[in-house]
Scaffold this motif. Structure first.
Motif, PDB file in Angstrom:
ATOM      1  N   LYS A  52       0.945  -1.495   0.140  1.00 59.25           N
ATOM      2  CA  LYS A  52       0.283   0.300   0.124  1.00 59.25           C
ATOM      3  C   LYS A  52       0.879   1.506   0.438  1.00 59.25           C
ATOM      4  N   THR A  53       2.192   1.008   0.780  1.00 61.99           N
ATOM      5  CA  THR A  53       2.829   2.877   0.589  1.00 61.99           C
ATOM      6  C   THR A  53       3.942   2.423   0.004  1.00 61.99           C
ATOM      7  N   ARG A  54       3.573   1.274  -0.588  1.00 66.60           N
ATOM      8  CA  ARG A  54       5.477   1.256  -1.398  1.00 66.60           C
ATOM      9  C   ARG A  54       6.718   1.281  -0.690  1.00 66.60           C
ATOM     10  N   MET A  55       6.401   1.122   0.239  1.00 67.03           N
ATOM     11  CA  MET A  55       7.964   1.798   1.564  1.00 67.03           C
ATOM     12  C   MET A  55       8.574   0.064   1.727  1.00 67.03           C
ATOM     13  N   LEU A  56      10.129  -0.273   2.059  1.00 61.94           N
ATOM     14  CA  LEU A  56      10.268  -1.111   1.825  1.00 61.94           C
ATOM     15  C   LEU A  56      11.445  -1.059   3.099  1.00 61.94           C
ATOM     16  N   THR A  57      11.447  -1.372   4.655  1.00 62.05           N
ATOM     17  CA  THR A  57      11.542  -1.642   5.543  1.00 62.05           C
ATOM     18  C   THR A  57      12.759  -2.452   5.820  1.00 62.05           C
ATOM     19  N   TYR A  58      13.938  -2.678   5.948  1.00 56.03           N
ATOM     20  CA  TYR A  58      15.211  -3.791   5.825  1.00 56.03           C
ATOM     21  C   TYR A  58      16.381  -3.243   7.149  1.00 56.03           C
ATOM     22  N   VAL A  59      17.081  -4.336   6.929  1.00 55.68           N
ATOM     23  CA  VAL A  59      17.951  -4.242   8.028  1.00 55.68           C
ATOM     24  C   VAL A  59      19.342  -5.552   7.633  1.00 55.68           C
ATOM     25  N   ASN A  60      20.606  -4.715   6.942  1.00 60.36           N
ATOM     26  CA  ASN A  60      21.063  -5.187   6.189  1.00 60.36           C
ATOM     27  C   ASN A  60      22.099  -6.229   7.699  1.00 60.36           C
ATOM     28  N   ALA A  61      22.885  -7.267   8.274  1.00 63.08           N
ATOM     29  CA  ALA A  61      22.870  -7.900   8.727  1.00 63.08           C
ATOM     30  C   ALA A  61      24.725  -8.397   8.242  1.00 63.08           C
ATOM     31  N   GLY A  62      25.510  -7.036   8.052  1.00 60.65           N
ATOM     32  CA  GLY A  62      26.814  -7.294   7.795  1.00 60.65           C
ATOM     33  C   GLY A  62      26.869  -8.315   5.739  1.00 60.65           C
ATOM     34  N   HIS A  63      25.703  -8.161   5.197  1.00 63.90           N
ATOM     35  CA  HIS A  63      25.555  -8.975   3.833  1.00 63.90           C
ATOM     36  C   HIS A  63      26.183  -7.729   2.930  1.00 63.90           C
ATOM     37  N   ASN A  64      26.343  -7.665   1.445  1.00 61.77           N
ATOM     38  CA  ASN A  64      26.552  -7.600   0.514  1.00 61.77           C
ATOM     39  C   ASN A  64      25.516  -6.769   0.678  1.00 61.77           C
ATOM     40  N   PRO A  65      25.687  -4.455   0.438  1.00 61.49           N
ATOM     41  CA  PRO A  65      24.413  -4.445   0.280  1.00 61.49           C
ATOM     42  C   PRO A  65      23.741  -4.647  -0.433  1.00 61.49           C
ATOM     43  N   SER A  66      22.421  -4.737  -0.425  1.00 60.14           N
ATOM     44  CA  SER A  66      21.478  -5.110  -2.338  1.00 60.14           C
ATOM     45  C   SER A  66      21.699  -3.705  -2.704  1.00 60.14           C
ATOM     46  N   LEU A  67      21.407  -3.388  -3.887  1.00 63.15           N
ATOM     47  CA  LEU A  67      21.611  -2.750  -4.547  1.00 63.15           C
ATOM     48  C   LEU A  67      20.466  -2.033  -5.463  1.00 63.15           C
ATOM     49  N   LEU A  68      19.949  -0.921  -5.566  1.00 60.33           N
ATOM     50  CA  LEU A  68      18.412  -0.174  -5.356  1.00 60.33           C
ATOM     51  C   LEU A  68      18.907   0.672  -7.034  1.00 60.33           C
ATOM     52  N   TYR A  69      18.114   0.288  -7.806  1.00 62.72           N
ATOM     53  CA  TYR A  69      18.477   0.862  -8.818  1.00 62.72           C
ATOM     54  C   TYR A  69      16.945   1.619  -9.066  1.00 62.72           C
ATOM     55  N   GLN A  70      16.460   3.408  -9.306  1.00 67.02           N
ATOM     56  CA  GLN A  70      15.523   3.927  -9.161  1.00 67.02           C
ATOM     57  C   GLN A  70      15.726   5.282  -9.716  1.00 67.02           C
ATOM     58  N   ASN A  71      14.464   6.104 -10.618  1.00 68.48           N
ATOM     59  CA  ASN A  71      15.331   7.205 -10.898  1.00 68.48           C
ATOM     60  C   ASN A  71      16.697   7.532 -11.283  1.00 68.48           C
ATOM     61  N   ASN A  72      16.591   7.349 -11.682  1.00 69.74           N
ATOM     62  CA  ASN A  72      18.409   7.203 -12.297  1.00 69.74           C
ATOM     63  C   ASN A  72      19.259   6.968 -11.293  1.00 69.74           C
ATOM     64  N   GLU A  73      19.173   6.644 -10.338  1.00 70.57           N
ATOM     65  CA  GLU A  73      20.041   6.460  -8.895  1.00 70.57           C
ATOM     66  C   GLU A  73      20.302   4.759  -8.785  1.00 70.57           C
ATOM     67  N   LEU A  74      21.595   5.010  -8.099  1.00 70.18           N
ATOM     68  CA  LEU A  74      22.380   3.454  -7.745  1.00 70.18           C
ATOM     69  C   LEU A  74      22.830   4.104  -5.837  1.00 70.18           C
ATOM     70  N   ILE A  75      21.859   3.113  -5.335  1.00 74.70           N
ATOM     71  CA  ILE A  75      21.842   3.346  -3.754  1.00 74.70           C
ATOM     72  C   ILE A  75      22.114   1.745  -3.648  1.00 74.70           C
ATOM     73  N   GLU A  76      22.972   1.949  -2.748  1.00 77.31           N
ATOM     74  CA  GLU A  76      23.117   0.674  -1.964  1.00 77.31           C
ATOM     75  C   GLU A  76      22.330   1.075  -0.320  1.00 77.31           C
ATOM     76  N   LEU A  77      22.019  -0.387   0.220  1.00 78.25           N
ATOM     77  CA  LEU A  77      21.339  -0.486   1.108  1.00 78.25           C
ATOM     78  C   LEU A  77      22.344  -1.245   2.812  1.00 78.25           C
ATOM     79  N   LYS A  78      22.443  -0.467   2.766  1.00 78.68           N
ATOM     80  CA  LYS A  78      23.564  -0.396   4.347  1.00 78.68           C
ATOM     81  C   LYS A  78      23.099  -0.731   4.717  1.00 78.68           C
ATOM     82  N   GLU A  79      21.998   0.284   5.671  1.00 76.33           N
ATOM     83  CA  GLU A  79      21.321   0.028   6.787  1.00 76.33           C
ATOM     84  C   GLU A  79      21.267  -1.503   7.676  1.00 76.33           C
ATOM     85  N   GLY A  80      21.754  -1.670   9.319  1.00 81.90           N
ATOM     86  CA  GLY A  80      21.691  -2.638   9.690  1.00 81.90           C
ATOM     87  C   GLY A  80      22.130  -2.922  11.210  1.00 81.90           C
ATOM     88  N   CYS A  81      22.574  -3.946  10.755  1.00 81.47           N
ATOM     89  CA  CYS A  81      23.115  -4.510  12.405  1.00 81.47           C
ATOM     90  C   CYS A  81      24.574  -5.055  11.905  1.00 81.47           C
TER      91      CYS A  81
END
Length: 173
Positions: A52-81
């Protein structure tokens, strides 16, 4: 194999309970730590997507950062533990949130993708993955994965892989 089987069982039971993300990760860490006594660890990326909200809530637990590509921008999803299972209690947990735009692409991968070397001793590395995502982000995910693995095979020449490679690519409609 036993560690992963135990981890999967814990993961399945916790998902049913649907706790908040931070509590979920704390509990998962406690269960992994009880199993391993701090002698082994697990890297992990966890994401909950709200349609409904299109929100991804995430935690990266020491893994390679997932890569999000949107709006012509590459974002590393690093937030976590830190890695799961190393500590009785995690020293910190930072829950990340990002709104997923239409046609956004998310690439998750294991370190086997970036940590091998070709005959010349060059690593495939993160930059090649980033460049590939920027170049091929509009490609259908099955074809995207096939093309990425073909590029990896071309790069490695006849060198041996030192680790497995796992890809999970998602497109958000």
């Amino acid at each position: 194999a036993l560690l992963m089987a135990n981890f999967q069982a814990n993961l399945r039971s916790l998902v049913v309970e649907q706790e908040d993300t931070e509590t979920f990760i704390k509990t998962l860490n406690e269960r992994v730590n009880q199993t391993t006594q701090g002698e082994k660890f697990i890297t992990f990326f966890l994401g909950f997507y709200d349609l409904k909200t299109r929100m991804l809530t995430y935690v990266n637990a020491g893994h390679n950062p997932s890569l999000l590509y949107q709006n012509n921008e590459l974002i590393e999803l690093k937030e976590g533990c830190t890695l799961l299972g190393m500590f009785d209690e995690l020293p910190f947990i930072n829950v990340g949130k990002v709104k997923m735009e239409k046609d956004a692409m998310l690439l998750n991968y294991t370190d086997g993708l970036i940590d091998f070397q070709n005959n010349a001793g060059e690593f495939f590395g993160e930059e090649r993955v980033y460049d590939f995502v920027k170049r091929e982000n509009a490609t259908a995910v099955k074809k995207f994965n096939d093309k990425l693995l073909a590029e990896v095979n071309d790069f490695k020449e006849d060198a041996e892989f030192i680790d497995d490679i796992t890809l999970l690519t998602l497109r958000f409609c």
